[in-house]
Motif scaffolding. Structure first.
Motif, mmCIF file in Angstrom:
data_model
loop_
_atom_site.group_PDB
_atom_site.id
_atom_site.type_symbol
_atom_site.label_atom_id
_atom_site.label_comp_id
_atom_site.label_asym_id
_atom_site.label_seq_id
_atom_site.Cartn_x
_atom_site.Cartn_y
_atom_site.Cartn_z
ATOM 1 N N SER A 1 0.835 -1.206 0.000
ATOM 2 C CA SER A 1 0.000 0.000 0.000
ATOM 3 C C SER A 1 0.870 1.256 0.000
ATOM 4 O O SER A 1 0.579 2.223 -0.720
ATOM 5 N N ALA A 2 1.935 1.235 0.799
ATOM 6 C CA ALA A 2 2.823 2.395 0.860
ATOM 7 C C ALA A 2 3.460 2.648 -0.503
ATOM 8 O O ALA A 2 3.591 3.800 -0.943
ATOM 9 N N SER A 3 3.847 1.563 -1.192
ATOM 10 C CA SER A 3 4.439 1.721 -2.518
ATOM 11 C C SER A 3 3.422 2.281 -3.501
ATOM 12 O O SER A 3 3.750 3.117 -4.347
ATOM 13 N N ALA A 4 2.173 1.794 -3.384
ATOM 14 C CA ALA A 4 1.126 2.305 -4.266
ATOM 15 C C ALA A 4 0.937 3.799 -4.027
ATOM 16 O O ALA A 4 0.780 4.584 -4.970
ATOM 17 N N ALA A 5 0.979 4.187 -2.743
ATOM 18 C CA ALA A 5 0.820 5.606 -2.416
ATOM 19 C C ALA A 5 1.959 6.415 -3.026
ATOM 20 O O ALA A 5 1.749 7.523 -3.546
ATOM 21 N N LEU A 6 3.160 5.857 -2.985
ATOM 22 C CA LEU A 6 4.309 6.537 -3.587
ATOM 23 C C LEU A 6 4.098 6.697 -5.091
ATOM 24 O O LEU A 6 4.373 7.754 -5.671
ATOM 25 N N ALA B 1 2.928 -0.671 -6.855
ATOM 26 C CA ALA B 1 2.533 -1.788 -5.986
ATOM 27 C C ALA B 1 3.040 -3.108 -6.556
ATOM 28 O O ALA B 1 3.579 -3.962 -5.839
ATOM 29 N N LEU B 2 2.881 -3.233 -7.877
ATOM 30 C CA LEU B 2 3.354 -4.450 -8.540
ATOM 31 C C LEU B 2 4.871 -4.557 -8.404
ATOM 32 O O LEU B 2 5.425 -5.625 -8.153
ATOM 33 N N GLY B 3 5.539 -3.408 -8.576
ATOM 34 C CA GLY B 3 6.994 -3.382 -8.444
ATOM 35 C C GLY B 3 7.429 -3.786 -7.050
ATOM 36 O O GLY B 3 8.397 -4.531 -6.876
ATOM 37 N N ALA B 4 6.683 -3.310 -6.041
ATOM 38 C CA ALA B 4 7.023 -3.662 -4.659
ATOM 39 C C ALA B 4 6.949 -5.163 -4.462
ATOM 40 O O ALA B 4 7.842 -5.781 -3.863
ATOM 41 N N LEU B 5 5.886 -5.773 -4.990
ATOM 42 C CA LEU B 5 5.735 -7.217 -4.811
ATOM 43 C C LEU B 5 6.760 -7.987 -5.628
ATOM 44 O O LEU B 5 7.236 -9.046 -5.209
ATOM 45 N N ALA B 6 7.132 -7.439 -6.803
ATOM 46 C CA ALA B 6 8.164 -8.087 -7.606
ATOM 47 C C ALA B 6 9.496 -8.065 -6.851
ATOM 48 O O ALA B 6 10.242 -9.048 -6.828
ATOM 49 N N LEU B 7 9.753 -6.941 -6.198
ATOM 50 C CA LEU B 7 10.975 -6.807 -5.414
ATOM 51 C C LEU B 7 10.981 -7.829 -4.271
ATOM 52 O O LEU B 7 11.991 -8.490 -4.002
ATOM 53 N N ALA C 1 -6.454 -3.412 -6.451
ATOM 54 C CA ALA C 1 -7.391 -2.868 -5.460
ATOM 55 C C ALA C 1 -6.894 -1.527 -4.921
ATOM 56 O O ALA C 1 -7.631 -0.538 -4.907
ATOM 57 N N VAL C 2 -5.640 -1.511 -4.503
ATOM 58 C CA VAL C 2 -5.104 -0.284 -3.882
ATOM 59 C C VAL C 2 -5.041 0.859 -4.897
ATOM 60 O O VAL C 2 -5.309 2.010 -4.566
ATOM 61 N N SER C 3 -4.730 0.539 -6.139
ATOM 62 C CA SER C 3 -4.597 1.608 -7.130
ATOM 63 C C SER C 3 -5.943 2.274 -7.421
ATOM 64 O O SER C 3 -5.995 3.409 -7.851
#
Lengths: 345, 254
Positions: free
Chosen positions: A107-112, A141-147, A264-266
């Protein structure tokens, strides 16, 4: 003896099927209640009439239901379902009851990502401007999960490493977000703060469609892996000795989680609690046979979010509160009372 | 040839090799073989290596197939692994956990009946609907055995199966393991208690510092010399009136 226990087991499973069906019914009722609530109250008959097209319905009611309230109500339902299903799978594959998109920095990454669109005006070339916030949030968000996935694949990477990385990611994304807030104009700052509170106000039919498709594509695969996920609850070593390819299971499951959480978050911004509480409530009601636990989590999330949407419209008359505030402020005490009552037994 | 053979097996935890190029003579169906040895000798590591739960080099041949080369799904059809402990926190009943053990790979049809039959056989049918988290340590071990047996494996690997059991349950579990072996399965168990091992094992393999120290029948293997060399204790090995081996420890070797 043998048949008696089996009978009771089968009876228990039938009860669980009924319970899941009841949850579905409650979710639908919550949507109807959500539709009836708003600045202009709609009676039940008119709401149902507008929904089904039966009987005489005022044109205004038709517009309110179809143009204004239904996208919001369905978005609430779908976001709750997606976040709770993502949370349920995450908790199982990361072997941690605190795992959910919110706690692991998604969620934090999506906010960023949203901030890069709102503050810096960055957007993907060729994309309509209205979608740029959602698109950036989704990509981040996708990038965060990929990381996270990448970290998990490193030597010695396991659930603990993934969780620690997720928490680190949460703080890092938070720090960058603060930085962008620091340099943002007053307008952009207000818009960004509003986004991070989580809001259904911007729900639209295209958004609802996208989320519905993502859910329809991922949920069947989640259910297909139900036995493997159940086996994983008995420990990674055990699951592997039962023939489960745990690495593969975890990889595909996190891919599903990524798609669900990111979309969802986006759409609605940062919404905590649902991804954590949905699975916990489902676990209390249904146990952890994932054939019931996964749909139960999905539906619990849908119900919780629908009710939150309802409350966000009614708690202060005439004001639409950000739904993320409602889930956190009102949901948490209810959730804790459930847990404490359970512990007290 | 039927049975389990191990050739040049290396098992590692991360970069550390725990088992070093180990060969084990064939273990035949119907036999109970016990892995014995002091703490950190590599017993559990070897067992997990055979089960495919740790990275290995070398060959683990069962029948005419190299288990190390099989996919996890195929391997699970051949072998059952019973861990030392089951993790806590899962909101599952005993029966559900055993059904999951069978349904996680392969066919799920009839899994409920098969699971219930195994629980009955192990004398824990009454626990079928109990939550896993409410079980005692001993009951959990019995459930672990049920999970290993429910796929009807030809090779059964047991990691300290009696560590949490009282005397009566030790006898009950090992009698059941004896019956399971007699049906034509190969059983390999890690046991700490040498007296128990001497009573129940057909073969004992003693590991010491990741290598095979000795292998043979209990009478051949459990000797004062082995006990001094491997465990560092001064001990006598006596036979009781029924002919069983007894290990009497007099003290540490100087």
């Amino acid at each position: 003896m043998q048949t008696a226990s089996l009978h009771r087991y089968h009876a228990l499973n039938r009860r669980r099927v009924l319970l899941v069906a009841a949850m579905l019914a409650v979710a639908l009722l919550a949507v109807v209640a959500d539709l009836m609530t708003g600045p202009a109250g709609l009676p039940l008959a008119e709401t149902l009439g507008a929904l089904t097209g039966w009987g005489e319905v005022a044109r205004s009611a038709d517009v309110i239901v179809w143009q204004v309230r239904l996208p919001v109500a369905l978005m609430a339902l779908l976001v709750g379902a997606a976040l709770a299903l993502a949370g349920a799978e995450m908790q199982t594959v990361l072997e941690n009851p605190l795992a959910e998109p919110f706690t692991l920095g998604v969620s934090a990454s999506a906010a960023l990502g949203a901030a890069t669109a709102i503050v810096l005006g960055l957007s993907l070339p060729g994309l309509p401007a209205v979608w740029s916030v959602s698109a950036n949030a989704f990509l981040f968000a996708l990038g965060a999960l990929a990381l996270l996935q990448l970290m998990g694949r490193l030597r010695g990477g396991g659930p603990e490493v993934l969780i620690l990385c997720g928490i680190a990611l949460n703080f890092t994304a938070g720090a960058f977000l603060s930085l962008l807030q620091f340099v943002a104009s007053a307008d952009a700052l207000q818009q960004l703060v509003f986004w991070t509170m989580g809001s259904l106000a911007a729900a639209s039919w295209p958004g609802v469609t996208v989320l519905a498709v993502v859910l329809a594509v991922t949920a069947p695969f989640s259910l297909k892996a139900a036995w493997q996920l159940t086996a994983l609850r008995l420990g990674e070593e055990q699951a592997r000795s039962f023939g489960v390819d745990v690495v593969r299971l975890r990889r595909w499951s996190l891919l599903r989680v990524s798609l669900l959480a990111a979309s969802a978050v986006s759409m609605v911004g940062v919404i905590g609690f649902v991804g954590l509480a949905g699975p916990h409530i489902a676990r209390m009601l249904l146990g952890e046979d994932h054939r019931f636990f996964l749909p139960g989590s999905l539906l619990t999330g849908a119900v919780v979010m629908s009710l939150a949407s309802l409350v966000s419209k009614t708690v202060v008359p005439g004001v639409l509160l950000p739904v993320g505030l409602v889930t956190s402020l009102i949901g948490l005490p209810i959730f804790f009372s459930l847990i404490l009552r359970r512990r007290g037994r | 040839m039927k049975g389990l053979r191990i050739e040049g097996l290396i098992v590692s935890y991360g970069r550390r090799r725990v088992v070093e190029g180990l060969d084990l003579p064939p273990l035949m169906p119907g036999e109970i073989a016990v892995l014995a040895g002091p703490n950190a000798a590599g017993k559990s590591t070897l067992l997990k290596g055979i089960a495919g739960l740790l990275p290995t080099r070398g060959r683990v041949i069962f029948g005419d197939r190299d288990l190390a080369a099989l996919s996890s799904g195929d391997r699970a059809q051949t072998l059952g692994f019973m861990p030392q402990t089951l993790p806590s926190g899962a909101a599952l009943s005993v029966l559900e956990s055993v059904i999951a053990a069978r349904s996680a790979s392969g066919e799920g049809a009839g899994a409920d009946h098969a699971a219930m039959a195994v629980l009955e056989r192990l004398g824990i049918g009454a626990l079928a609907l109990e939550p896993l988290d409410r079980l005692s340590g001993g009951q959990r071990q019995m459930v672990g055995l049920a999970q290993a047996l429910v796929r009807d494996p030809a090779l059964l690997l047991l990691d300290e199966p009696t560590s949490a059991l009282d005397m009566a349950r030790q006898v009950r579990l090992l009698s059941e393991v004896r019956r399971v072996a007699a049906e034509g399965r190969v059983v390999l168990a890690v046991l700490h208690d040498l007296a128990l091992a001497a009573q129940w094992a057909d073969r004992i393999a003693v590991l010491h510092k990741g290598r095979l120290h000795s292998f043979g029948t209990p009478a051949e293997v459990v000797t004062p010399a082995m006990l001094a060399e491997v465990y560092g204790v001064e001990a006598r090995v006596e036979r009781c009136s029924r002919g069983r081996l007894m290990v009497l420890i007099d003290g540490e070797t100087v």
